[in-house]
Design a protein around this motif. Structure first.
Motif, PDB file in Angstrom:
ATOM      1  N   ARG A 171      -0.673   0.873  -9.948  1.00 49.36           N
ATOM      2  CA  ARG A 171      -0.211   0.906 -11.328  1.00 49.36           C
ATOM      3  C   ARG A 171       0.573   2.182 -11.574  1.00 49.36           C
ATOM      4  O   ARG A 171       0.402   3.191 -10.888  1.00 49.36           O
ATOM      5  CB  ARG A 171      -1.372   0.804 -12.307  1.00 49.36           C
ATOM      6  CG  ARG A 171      -2.244   2.047 -12.384  1.00 49.36           C
ATOM      7  CD  ARG A 171      -3.225   1.960 -13.536  1.00 49.36           C
ATOM      8  NE  ARG A 171      -4.206   3.032 -13.465  1.00 49.36           N
ATOM      9  CZ  ARG A 171      -5.498   2.861 -13.646  1.00 49.36           C
ATOM     10  NH1 ARG A 171      -5.975   1.647 -13.863  1.00 49.36           N
ATOM     11  NH2 ARG A 171      -6.322   3.873 -13.593  1.00 49.36           N
ATOM     12  N   VAL A 172       1.457   2.139 -12.575  1.00 50.06           N
ATOM     13  CA  VAL A 172       2.219   3.288 -13.021  1.00 50.06           C
ATOM     14  C   VAL A 172       1.687   3.676 -14.393  1.00 50.06           C
ATOM     15  O   VAL A 172       1.529   2.818 -15.266  1.00 50.06           O
ATOM     16  CB  VAL A 172       3.726   2.973 -13.096  1.00 50.06           C
ATOM     17  CG1 VAL A 172       4.499   4.179 -13.615  1.00 50.06           C
ATOM     18  CG2 VAL A 172       4.240   2.585 -11.718  1.00 50.06           C
ATOM     19  N   ASP A 173       1.402   4.966 -14.560  1.00 48.32           N
ATOM     20  CA  ASP A 173       0.889   5.496 -15.833  1.00 48.32           C
ATOM     21  C   ASP A 173      -0.395   4.765 -16.220  1.00 48.32           C
ATOM     22  O   ASP A 173      -1.283   4.606 -15.398  1.00 48.32           O
ATOM     23  CB  ASP A 173       1.959   5.367 -16.928  1.00 48.32           C
ATOM     24  CG  ASP A 173       3.235   6.113 -16.556  1.00 48.32           C
ATOM     25  OD1 ASP A 173       3.129   7.154 -15.901  1.00 48.32           O
ATOM     26  OD2 ASP A 173       4.319   5.622 -16.912  1.00 48.32           O
ATOM     27  N   ASP A 174      -0.467   4.292 -17.453  1.00 49.51           N
ATOM     28  CA  ASP A 174      -1.708   3.693 -17.934  1.00 49.51           C
ATOM     29  C   ASP A 174      -1.636   2.172 -18.032  1.00 49.51           C
ATOM     30  O   ASP A 174      -2.454   1.537 -18.707  1.00 49.51           O
ATOM     31  CB  ASP A 174      -2.062   4.258 -19.326  1.00 49.51           C
ATOM     32  CG  ASP A 174      -2.344   5.749 -19.270  1.00 49.51           C
ATOM     33  OD1 ASP A 174      -2.892   6.199 -18.246  1.00 49.51           O
ATOM     34  OD2 ASP A 174      -1.985   6.453 -20.231  1.00 49.51           O
ATOM     35  N   ARG A 175      -0.668   1.580 -17.359  1.00 45.23           N
ATOM     36  CA  ARG A 175      -0.551   0.130 -17.435  1.00 45.23           C
ATOM     37  C   ARG A 175      -1.690  -0.547 -16.676  1.00 45.23           C
ATOM     38  O   ARG A 175      -2.268   0.019 -15.749  1.00 45.23           O
ATOM     39  CB  ARG A 175       0.791  -0.325 -16.861  1.00 45.23           C
ATOM     40  CG  ARG A 175       1.953  -0.093 -17.788  1.00 45.23           C
ATOM     41  CD  ARG A 175       3.197  -0.757 -17.252  1.00 45.23           C
ATOM     42  NE  ARG A 175       3.726  -0.015 -16.112  1.00 45.23           N
ATOM     43  CZ  ARG A 175       4.649  -0.511 -15.301  1.00 45.23           C
ATOM     44  NH1 ARG A 175       5.116  -1.723 -15.485  1.00 45.23           N
ATOM     45  NH2 ARG A 175       5.102   0.209 -14.299  1.00 45.23           N
ATOM     46  N   THR A 176      -1.996  -1.779 -17.070  1.00 42.21           N
ATOM     47  CA  THR A 176      -3.006  -2.543 -16.358  1.00 42.21           C
ATOM     48  C   THR A 176      -2.624  -2.648 -14.890  1.00 42.21           C
ATOM     49  O   THR A 176      -1.488  -2.986 -14.576  1.00 42.21           O
ATOM     50  CB  THR A 176      -3.137  -3.955 -16.954  1.00 42.21           C
ATOM     51  OG1 THR A 176      -3.497  -3.846 -18.323  1.00 42.21           O
ATOM     52  CG2 THR A 176      -4.199  -4.758 -16.216  1.00 42.21           C
ATOM     53  N   PRO A 177      -3.550  -2.338 -13.982  1.00 46.79           N
ATOM     54  CA  PRO A 177      -3.181  -2.361 -12.561  1.00 46.79           C
ATOM     55  C   PRO A 177      -2.777  -3.749 -12.087  1.00 46.79           C
ATOM     56  O   PRO A 177      -3.328  -4.759 -12.514  1.00 46.79           O
ATOM     57  CB  PRO A 177      -4.471  -1.888 -11.861  1.00 46.79           C
ATOM     58  CG  PRO A 177      -5.567  -2.157 -12.848  1.00 46.79           C
ATOM     59  CD  PRO A 177      -4.956  -1.980 -14.196  1.00 46.79           C
ATOM     60  N   ALA A 178      -1.772  -3.775 -11.226  1.00 48.03           N
ATOM     61  CA  ALA A 178      -1.344  -5.028 -10.601  1.00 48.03           C
ATOM     62  C   ALA A 178      -2.134  -5.205  -9.313  1.00 48.03           C
ATOM     63  O   ALA A 178      -2.189  -4.302  -8.484  1.00 48.03           O
ATOM     64  CB  ALA A 178       0.144  -4.985 -10.313  1.00 48.03           C
ATOM     65  N   VAL A 179      -2.757  -6.358  -9.165  1.00 46.63           N
ATOM     66  CA  VAL A 179      -3.504  -6.652  -7.951  1.00 46.63           C
ATOM     67  C   VAL A 179      -2.521  -7.082  -6.871  1.00 46.63           C
ATOM     68  O   VAL A 179      -1.702  -7.981  -7.078  1.00 46.63           O
ATOM     69  CB  VAL A 179      -4.547  -7.755  -8.212  1.00 46.63           C
ATOM     70  CG1 VAL A 179      -5.131  -8.279  -6.903  1.00 46.63           C
ATOM     71  CG2 VAL A 179      -5.658  -7.215  -9.101  1.00 46.63           C
ATOM     72  N   LEU A 180      -2.597  -6.434  -5.702  1.00 43.73           N
ATOM     73  CA  LEU A 180      -1.682  -6.710  -4.604  1.00 43.73           C
ATOM     74  C   LEU A 180      -2.467  -7.132  -3.364  1.00 43.73           C
ATOM     75  O   LEU A 180      -3.569  -6.643  -3.117  1.00 43.73           O
ATOM     76  CB  LEU A 180      -0.839  -5.472  -4.277  1.00 43.73           C
ATOM     77  CG  LEU A 180       0.010  -4.921  -5.431  1.00 43.73           C
ATOM     78  CD1 LEU A 180       0.737  -3.658  -4.999  1.00 43.73           C
ATOM     79  CD2 LEU A 180       1.005  -5.956  -5.906  1.00 43.73           C
ATOM     80  N   ILE A 181      -1.888  -8.041  -2.585  1.00 45.73           N
ATOM     81  CA  ILE A 181      -2.530  -8.531  -1.372  1.00 45.73           C
ATOM     82  C   ILE A 181      -1.529  -8.486  -0.221  1.00 45.73           C
ATOM     83  O   ILE A 181      -0.332  -8.368  -0.436  1.00 45.73           O
ATOM     84  CB  ILE A 181      -3.077  -9.971  -1.538  1.00 45.73           C
ATOM     85  CG1 ILE A 181      -1.924 -10.954  -1.782  1.00 45.73           C
ATOM     86  CG2 ILE A 181      -4.093 -10.040  -2.673  1.00 45.73           C
ATOM     87  CD1 ILE A 181      -2.362 -12.411  -1.844  1.00 45.73           C
ATOM     88  N   ASP A 182      -2.050  -8.585   0.986  1.00 49.01           N
ATOM     89  CA  ASP A 182      -1.217  -8.603   2.180  1.00 49.01           C
ATOM     90  C   ASP A 182      -1.016 -10.053   2.611  1.00 49.01           C
ATOM     91  O   ASP A 182      -1.944 -10.682   3.126  1.00 49.01           O
ATOM     92  CB  ASP A 182      -1.892  -7.804   3.301  1.00 49.01           C
ATOM     93  CG  ASP A 182      -1.045  -7.760   4.567  1.00 49.01           C
ATOM     94  OD1 ASP A 182       0.063  -8.324   4.578  1.00 49.01           O
ATOM     95  OD2 ASP A 182      -1.508  -7.155   5.559  1.00 49.01           O
ATOM     96  N   PRO A 183       0.189 -10.633   2.442  1.00 41.42           N
ATOM     97  CA  PRO A 183       0.405 -12.038   2.814  1.00 41.42           C
ATOM     98  C   PRO A 183       0.266 -12.305   4.302  1.00 41.42           C
ATOM     99  O   PRO A 183       0.083 -13.455   4.706  1.00 41.42           O
ATOM    100  CB  PRO A 183       1.841 -12.311   2.335  1.00 41.42           C
ATOM    101  CG  PRO A 183       2.130 -11.261   1.326  1.00 41.42           C
ATOM    102  CD  PRO A 183       1.371 -10.054   1.791  1.00 41.42           C
ATOM    103  N   ALA A 184       0.368 -11.267   5.135  1.00 40.12           N
ATOM    104  CA  ALA A 184       0.185 -11.480   6.570  1.00 40.12           C
ATOM    105  C   ALA A 184      -1.267 -11.777   6.904  1.00 40.12           C
ATOM    106  O   ALA A 184      -1.567 -12.282   7.984  1.00 40.12           O
ATOM    107  CB  ALA A 184       0.661 -10.263   7.356  1.00 40.12           C
ATOM    108  N   VAL A 185      -2.187 -11.475   5.982  1.00 38.30           N
ATOM    109  CA  VAL A 185      -3.613 -11.767   6.177  1.00 38.30           C
ATOM    110  C   VAL A 185      -4.020 -12.990   5.370  1.00 38.30           C
ATOM    111  O   VAL A 185      -4.589 -13.948   5.904  1.00 38.30           O
ATOM    112  CB  VAL A 185      -4.476 -10.549   5.796  1.00 38.30           C
ATOM    113  CG1 VAL A 185      -5.962 -10.895   5.883  1.00 38.30           C
ATOM    114  CG2 VAL A 185      -4.157  -9.362   6.699  1.00 38.30           C
ATOM    115  N   ALA A 186      -3.757 -12.964   4.058  1.00 43.39           N
ATOM    116  CA  ALA A 186      -4.120 -14.081   3.180  1.00 43.39           C
ATOM    117  C   ALA A 186      -2.933 -15.025   3.075  1.00 43.39           C
ATOM    118  O   ALA A 186      -1.982 -14.756   2.333  1.00 43.39           O
ATOM    119  CB  ALA A 186      -4.520 -13.563   1.801  1.00 43.39           C
ATOM    120  N   ASN A 187      -2.976 -16.128   3.809  1.00 42.81           N
ATOM    121  CA  ASN A 187      -1.858 -17.064   3.849  1.00 42.81           C
ATOM    122  C   ASN A 187      -2.355 -18.419   4.350  1.00 42.81           C
ATOM    123  O   ASN A 187      -3.504 -18.534   4.803  1.00 42.81           O
ATOM    124  CB  ASN A 187      -0.740 -16.528   4.755  1.00 42.81           C
ATOM    125  CG  ASN A 187      -1.223 -16.278   6.160  1.00 42.81           C
ATOM    126  OD1 ASN A 187      -1.684 -17.184   6.849  1.00 42.81           O
ATOM    127  ND2 ASN A 187      -1.127 -15.037   6.626  1.00 42.81           N
TER     128      ASN A 187
END
Length: 610
Positions: free
Chosen positions: A201-217
């Motif tokens: 996340r940047v500053d105080d924004r709600t965090p963006a959930v990120l995943i690795d597509p090379a694993v979860a696919n």
């Protein structure tokens, strides 16, 4: 490194540290913050990727040996190449004939972060092919790199103060657990992002959930079996201090389990998910919203259909809006067409990969600083035809794609575009270039001429007589991202036989698998890769096969994603390759009068035959 418990050994090269990729470790550090020789052992490639996110990855090393016990190539005879690693003066790659232990050894002139060495080693053991972009950010991760950060020579781990550079900032994007401690000097960083194992996340924004597509696919999953595959339930531990999850099947048998904070999913957990068609997620509590959202996003990206009766607001706020919308829809009812289950799975995995895959979602996080990096790679759709009467429908299918960065290169082979045709195409809504190629050129030469006019980072081939759903291009771009293949496409599984007025479904080859064939009218690859293998062969027919052969000879991979959104049409007017109707009717399964039209295929009026 034996990441399940570390054991120190001695060798003639100096101190050897042994870790195994299993649990987080804090590495012992020698004089000058370096380790002489590191041995990393991992059960699988998935475990090795997980180690990139460990604190030990920032340790500087001079010699590394990596052993992967259960190594399997994506297809027989494939072998990767060690990635770029400045200062490497000795390297050795030893692979088993079929499967078994793979070993990569590297010696360096000067110490380098272990994370960066492992990124180079991964390229020798697994297909890694970042999406091509005309502009991208150099990324530095302070301490441990987050597990969703794609392996790349431009993504490095670092310990200590940021490296100075008086002429150009050392890196464009800094990922840090504590952004407050990062200097704001513009020569050091243009964007500082708070990053952890689940997102950014940047500053105080709600965090963006990120995943690795090379694993979860969805690699290896046939989503057409979703309706008949066994179901299971996702349960979370009631005790928030334990923060664990379980997949429970028939008879309350635990199929997989793990701590919520443990991301990405492990290889054994993914194998369990691959056997499940439907997963009921009724135990979400919202006590750990980031971790719960990350778990849901990873599961959705595998293609298993999720049923979420109640999504806690805190978790919903961390999921991409398209994924929330899919999860809020009711599942197909009892007796529903199995194709409806298949379409649900495809819509869900698209939303998860687009909304949470690091290659796409991270650009959205830093869009305020780097506005030009939020868009996905540009794609050029190449359409070559001798039949002007087919052009309006073909262009309509391309223009109707949901992919945002798309241009059309239309080549009329031996014919001119009259005023009537140009008028029909004038308002297609996409950048469109029309040109005529001489009739004396072969089909392969014409494809080369069209490709030379393409401006996209990726190029894809459309045929004038096939049917394409609106998500078709997105499917191909996503498949290239998670598979790491040089060329991706779809099988001609749905075939419309115009003379009979029937669409048949043929299951000739499995989906979500490495290896040819793919339908020529679905091929997508980067412009650079296409030119690296020699481009199109100057032949009058079998042009698609010629390109696939070149990719394989060059050591590249071909990946076949799911067949939804593409109908191969056999018209009465004849084709370059004509195997006869019996060829398509043999071993056919489901059939429809007309076409199986719905939003997925961009058609209407579906009527089942058998």
């Amino acid at each position: 490194m034996d990441l399940g418990g570390s054991t120190r050994l001695r060798s003639r090269l100096g101190r050897t540290t042994r870790w195994a990729a299993a649990t987080p470790v804090t590495p012992p550090v020698g004089a000058g913050g370096e380790i002489g020789h590191v041995l990393v052992t991992a059960d699988s490639i998935s475990w090795l990727r997980r180690f990139l996110a460990e604190p030990a990855g920032a340790t500087r090393v001079r010699q590394v040996t990596v052993q992967v016990r259960d190594w399997r190539p994506p297809r027989p005879e494939w072998a990767g190449r060690l990635g770029p690693l400045p200062g490497a003066y000795r390297q050795q790659v030893t692979l088993p004939r079929r499967s078994g232990t793979a070993c990569v050894s590297v010696e360096l002139k000067a110490a380098v972060a272990l994370h960066d060495v492992l990124v180079a080693v991964l390229a020798a053991l697994a297909p890694i092919r970042p999406l091509p972009r005309p502009a991208s950010a150099d990324v530095i991760a302070l301490g441990a790199a987050p597990p969703w950060l794609a392996p790349s020579a431009n993504h490095v781990a670092w310990s200590g103060p940021l490296p100075p550079n008086e002429e150009i900032r050392a890196h464009d994007l800094v990922l840090a657990a504590d952004p407050g401690g990062v200097p704001s000097d513009p020569l050091l960083a243009a964007a500082v992002v708070a990053a952890d194992r689940t997102g950014a996340r940047v500053d105080d924004r709600t965090p963006a959930v990120l995943i690795d597509p090379a694993v979860a696919n969805p690699i290896g999953r046939d989503i057409s079996t979703t309706a008949t595959a066994p179901g299971a339930a996702l349960l979370l531990d009631a005790d928030s201090t334990r923060a664990g999850w379980r997949l429970v099947g028939a008879g309350d048998r635990v199929l997989a389990r793990g701590p919520l904070a443990d991301v990405p999913l492990r290889a054994d957990q993914l194998r369990a998910v691959a056997k499940i068609g439907k997963l009921r997620c009724a135990g979400l509590a919202g006590r750990a919203p980031d971790a719960e959202a990350a778990l849901l996003a990873q599961l959705a990206a595998t293609g298993v259909v999720l049923e979420v009766p109640e999504l806690p607001p805190a978790v919903a706020g961390r999921l991409a809006a398209p994924l929330r919308e899919v999860l809020a829809e009711p599942l197909p009812g009892v007796g529903a067409d199995p194709l409806d289950w298949e379409i649900r799975a495809a819509r869900q995995l698209r939303a998860a990969l687009r909304g949470h895959g690091g290659a796409f979602a991270l650009g959205e996080v830093v869009a305020g600083t780097f506005t030009g990096l939020a868009a996905p790679p540009s794609v050029s759709a190449i359409l070559v035809t001798r039949r002007p009467e087919y052009v309006p429908d073909a262009v309509r299918y391309i223009a109707g794609q949901t992919y945002p960065e798309l241009e059309i290169v239309l080549c009329l082979h031996g014919i001119e575009a009259d005023d009537e045709l140009r008028a029909k195409l004038a308002d297609c809504g996409r950048p469109l270039e029309i040109f005529t190629a001489p009739p004396t050129l072969s089909f392969g030469e014409v494809m080369g001429a069209a490709t030379a006019r393409a401006r996209g980072s990726l190029v894809t081939k459309f045929d004038d007589d096939d049917v394409y759903g609106p998500e078709h291009v997105w499917d191909l771009v996503l498949a290239r991202e998670f598979s790491g293949a040089t060329l991706v496409g779809k099988a001609a599984e749905f075939v419309y036989l115009q003379t009979l007025g029937v669409t048949v479904r043929r299951r000739a080859v499995p989906p979500e698998t490495y290896g040819p064939p793919v339908a020529g009218g679905t091929m997508l690859m980067s412009r650079g890769d296409l030119e690296d293998v020699g481009g199109w062969r100057p032949v009058p027919r079998s042009v698609d096969r010629g390109l696939m052969d070149r990719v394989l000879r060059a050591g590249g991979l071909i990946y076949r994603t799911h067949p939804l959104g593409y109908i191969y049409e056999r018209r009465a007017g004849g084709h370059t390759w004509d195997a006869g109707l019996d060829y398509f009717l043999r071993r056919s399964g489901q059939q429809w009068h007309g076409m199986p039209v719905n939003d997925e295929f961009g058609t209407t009026g579906r009527e089942r035959v058998s």
